[in-house]
Design a protein around this motif. Structure first.
Motif, mmCIF file in Angstrom:
data_model
loop_
_atom_site.group_PDB
_atom_site.id
_atom_site.type_symbol
_atom_site.label_atom_id
_atom_site.label_comp_id
_atom_site.label_asym_id
_atom_site.label_seq_id
_atom_site.Cartn_x
_atom_site.Cartn_y
_atom_site.Cartn_z
ATOM 1 N N PRO A 1 8.470 -0.555 19.002
ATOM 2 C CA PRO A 1 8.377 -1.735 18.125
ATOM 3 C C PRO A 1 8.001 -1.371 16.687
ATOM 4 O O PRO A 1 7.487 -0.280 16.435
ATOM 5 C CB PRO A 1 7.251 -2.566 18.759
ATOM 6 C CG PRO A 1 6.836 -1.872 19.976
ATOM 7 C CD PRO A 1 7.445 -0.519 20.036
ATOM 8 N N ALA A 2 8.263 -2.326 15.770
ATOM 9 C CA ALA A 2 7.946 -2.114 14.350
ATOM 10 C C ALA A 2 6.455 -1.815 14.180
ATOM 11 O O ALA A 2 5.624 -2.252 14.978
ATOM 12 C CB ALA A 2 8.294 -3.366 13.574
ATOM 13 N N ALA A 3 6.141 -1.036 13.125
ATOM 14 C CA ALA A 3 4.756 -0.739 12.731
ATOM 15 C C ALA A 3 3.978 0.087 13.756
ATOM 16 O O ALA A 3 2.754 0.097 13.758
ATOM 17 C CB ALA A 3 4.000 -2.010 12.380
ATOM 18 N N THR A 4 4.701 0.767 14.641
ATOM 19 C CA THR A 4 4.027 1.731 15.534
ATOM 20 C C THR A 4 3.905 3.051 14.772
ATOM 21 O O THR A 4 4.805 3.431 14.022
ATOM 22 C CB THR A 4 4.888 1.968 16.800
ATOM 23 O OG1 THR A 4 5.164 0.707 17.396
ATOM 24 C CG2 THR A 4 4.199 2.881 17.791
ATOM 25 N N ILE A 5 2.786 3.750 14.967
ATOM 26 C CA ILE A 5 2.628 5.054 14.299
ATOM 27 C C ILE A 5 3.336 6.112 15.146
ATOM 28 O O ILE A 5 3.013 6.293 16.326
ATOM 29 C CB ILE A 5 1.138 5.422 14.138
ATOM 30 C CG1 ILE A 5 0.419 4.364 13.299
ATOM 31 C CG2 ILE A 5 0.987 6.811 13.506
ATOM 32 C CD1 ILE A 5 -1.074 4.567 13.178
ATOM 33 N N VAL A 6 4.323 6.763 14.541
ATOM 34 C CA VAL A 6 5.072 7.808 15.260
ATOM 35 C C VAL A 6 4.985 9.109 14.450
ATOM 36 O O VAL A 6 4.909 9.066 13.224
ATOM 37 C CB VAL A 6 6.554 7.419 15.462
ATOM 38 C CG1 VAL A 6 6.691 6.316 16.481
ATOM 39 C CG2 VAL A 6 7.206 7.008 14.143
ATOM 40 N N SER A 7 4.991 10.228 15.156
ATOM 41 C CA SER A 7 4.891 11.497 14.420
ATOM 42 C C SER A 7 5.376 12.658 15.274
ATOM 43 O O SER A 7 5.536 12.536 16.489
ATOM 44 C CB SER A 7 3.440 11.755 14.014
ATOM 45 O OG SER A 7 2.643 11.931 15.162
ATOM 46 N N CYS A 8 5.591 13.796 14.600
ATOM 47 C CA CYS A 8 5.829 15.071 15.281
ATOM 48 C C CYS A 8 4.826 16.052 14.701
ATOM 49 O O CYS A 8 4.451 15.933 13.532
ATOM 50 C CB CYS A 8 7.240 15.587 14.997
ATOM 51 S SG CYS A 8 8.542 14.509 15.583
ATOM 52 N N GLN A 9 4.386 17.030 15.497
ATOM 53 C CA GLN A 9 3.536 18.084 14.938
ATOM 54 C C GLN A 9 4.257 19.423 15.103
ATOM 55 O O GLN A 9 4.746 19.759 16.194
ATOM 56 C CB GLN A 9 2.133 18.082 15.536
ATOM 57 C CG GLN A 9 2.004 18.267 17.029
ATOM 58 C CD GLN A 9 0.536 18.417 17.473
ATOM 59 O OE1 GLN A 9 -0.386 18.076 16.741
ATOM 60 N NE2 GLN A 9 0.324 18.952 18.659
#
Ligand code: HEM
Length: 473
Positions: free
Chosen positions: A362-370
């Motif tokens: 969903p919108a405004a979810t914090i997503v990332s890769c390290q």
């Protein structure tokens, strides 16, 4: 047995909270994602890992257990696949907007290119900066000449040690500071290798602001009180230097100061200073730590063969830096195994939400890769991903796929602006050193080189690395 009113209220509150938790677990938008059960309810455990400097290894372990997509908290997910890297950081050119985490990186209370959150404003700012960091500008004799001079100054330090050992951590950070400041402020670059600006390097590199920064990010409304508990990191020498140098009226045409001062959009002096301060900070620890961790690795007995091959490539030839494939492979592998920014680079999913790795987010979810996990957990691309094997980059066909997953400089329009400068610095220094010396760990080297995570970057734990420089002649 009669219950008192407050006991009944307490029980009702408990039941309500329990009900809400169950509802959240079943209906939460991220409930379909793999991850530890407790991450559905709160991110307290994630925060505990952050404050104890364990966020990166914690996420890495979760990926090993749950796979390439892992829920970290009720509103946060980490990914490792190439599809996720492309979607989050490269879709539409610059990927998704940054989260408030990057507000921590404002300079002189001003938003710089790096700390700008939305990509529209970012791309406007980048227009003024990108040209100075293009490879064609970096390869100009004036820029390369400056880097070369500083590499020679580093080697002079090694020479003066007469085989007794040099704290490479110190002088590699000086090298990174002198190169970055030359690029930003020429002719007013620092001379910390020679000792003049050593205190500035120390001020910028030897600090511990992890808890303060994290507390500000996690509890911004408590900022006023947090300032009282965790004092701001003082950097009076660097601040004054940047304010003075970015206001000089005669910067060289290849410098960033020149470009910003002569830009069509008039920049306020404080905006120029803030941008330059940001690049100075971005260029010191990253390049300094990358060089130090790699030089240490090469000095271990298990890497002597690699070192010998590097020496044979860079000795006795006048080839251009981009004609030395083994040097390139060694540096790439160093950055892959020890990425100076190994931690999450958080972004928000855009309005309407997006599909990432087959999950609807969903919108405004914090997503990332390290980078740490991207580089180690994609075994089909980086075979034996946890081992230092520079040869892997010599296979041209395999390198195409590896380059797509190479995340040390980030990816897309918001990836590292300084990557060509950093690569030129690293190649230049390694050629200068390994055409004259072999390096070994000094017998009195006591520093621990395990990674010590900061807010987004990582550095060798004890910030010291004593090496011997043994002349090849
Ligand atoms: C080995 C050395 C370096 C590494 C590994 C590195 C890595 C990175 C990474 C991963 C990012 C993106 C971070 C994020 O989105 O959270 C970044 C951004 C950036 N880096 Fe570097 N960096 C290095 C050297 C440098 C140098 C030497 C400079 C300049 C003197 C520099 C300037 C910047 C700037 C200005 C940004 C922000 C780009 C933007 O927002 O568009 N970096 N770097």
């Amino acid at each position: 047995m009669a219950f008192q009113l407050w006991q009944l209220c307490l029980a009702a509150l408990g039941l309500l909270s329990f009900g809400l938790c169950i509802r959240r677990a079943v209906f939460a938008p991220l409930s379909k994602l793999p991850g530890p059960w407790y991450s559905l309810f709160a991110d307290w455990y994630l925060m505990y890992q952050e404050f104890t400097g364990q966020r990166r290894p914690y996420i890495h372990q979760l990926h090993k257990k749950f796979g390439p997509a892992v829920r970290l908290g009720p509103n946060e997910i980490s990914f490792t696949s190439i599809e996720a890297v492309k979607e989050i950081y490269q879709s539409g050119g610059s990927g998704y907007d940054k989260t408030e985490f990057y507000t921590l990186f404002r300079q002189f209370s001003t938003r710089t290119m790096f700390s700008t959150l939305d990509k529209g404003t970012h791309s406007q700012k980048k227009r003024h900066v990108a040209g100075q960091y293009a490879n064609t500008n970096i390869m100009q004799p004036e820029v390369m000449g400056g880097i070369q001079d500083r590499a020679k100054a580093f080697v002079k330090r090694c020479e003066e040690s007469k085989g007794t050992g040099v704290d490479a951590y110190v002088y590699l950070h000086c090298f990174a500071l002198d190169c970055a400041s030359h690029h930003l402020f020429a002719p007013y670059g620092t001379k910390s290798i020679e000792g003049t600006d050593l205190d500035m390097m120390e001020e910028l590199s030897y600090h511990d602001s992890l808890k303060r920064n994290l507390a500000q990010y996690r509890w911004p409304i408590l900022s006023f009180w947090l300032e009282k508990v965790f004092k701001p990191r003082p950097a009076p020498i660097a601040n004054q230097y940047v304010l003075n140098s970015s206001a000089k009226s005669d910067p060289k045409a290849h410098s960033l100061t020149y470009k910003l001062q002569n830009s069509k959009d008039a920049f306020q002096p404080i905006q120029i200073a803030a941008e330059c301060m940001d690049h100075l900070a971005a260029g010191i620890d990253t390049t300094g730590d990358a060089l130090c961790l790699l030089m240490y690795q090469l000095s271990l007995p298990e890497s002597f063969k690699v070192q010998d091959q590097l020496i044979s490539e860079v000795s006795n030839n006048n080839k251009a830096l981009d004609e030395l494939p083994y040097l390139d492979a060694v540096i790439k592998e160093g950055l892959r195994c020890f990425p100076p920014i190994p931690m999450s680079q958080p972004r928000y999913t855009p309005s309407g939400g997006r599909a990432i790795d087959g999950y609807f987010i969903p919108a405004a979810t914090i997503v990332s890769c390290q980078a740490w996990s991207v580089h180690q957990l994609n075994e089909e691309v980086f075979v034996k991903g946890d081992q230092f094997l520079p040869e892997r980059w010599l296979d041209k066909e395999a390198a195409i796929e590896m380059n797509r997953l190479f995340f040390s400089f980030g990816a897309g329009g918001r990836g590292c602006t300084g990557r060509h400068l950093a690569m030129a610095e690293m190649k230049c220094l390694f050629r200068e050193v390994y055409s004259q010396y072999k390096t070994r760990i000094a017998p009195d080297m006591k520093g621990r080189m395990t990674l010590d995570d900061q807010v987004i970057s990582s550095r060798p734990l004890d910030q010291t690395c004593k090496l011997l420089f043994e002349s090849l002649n």
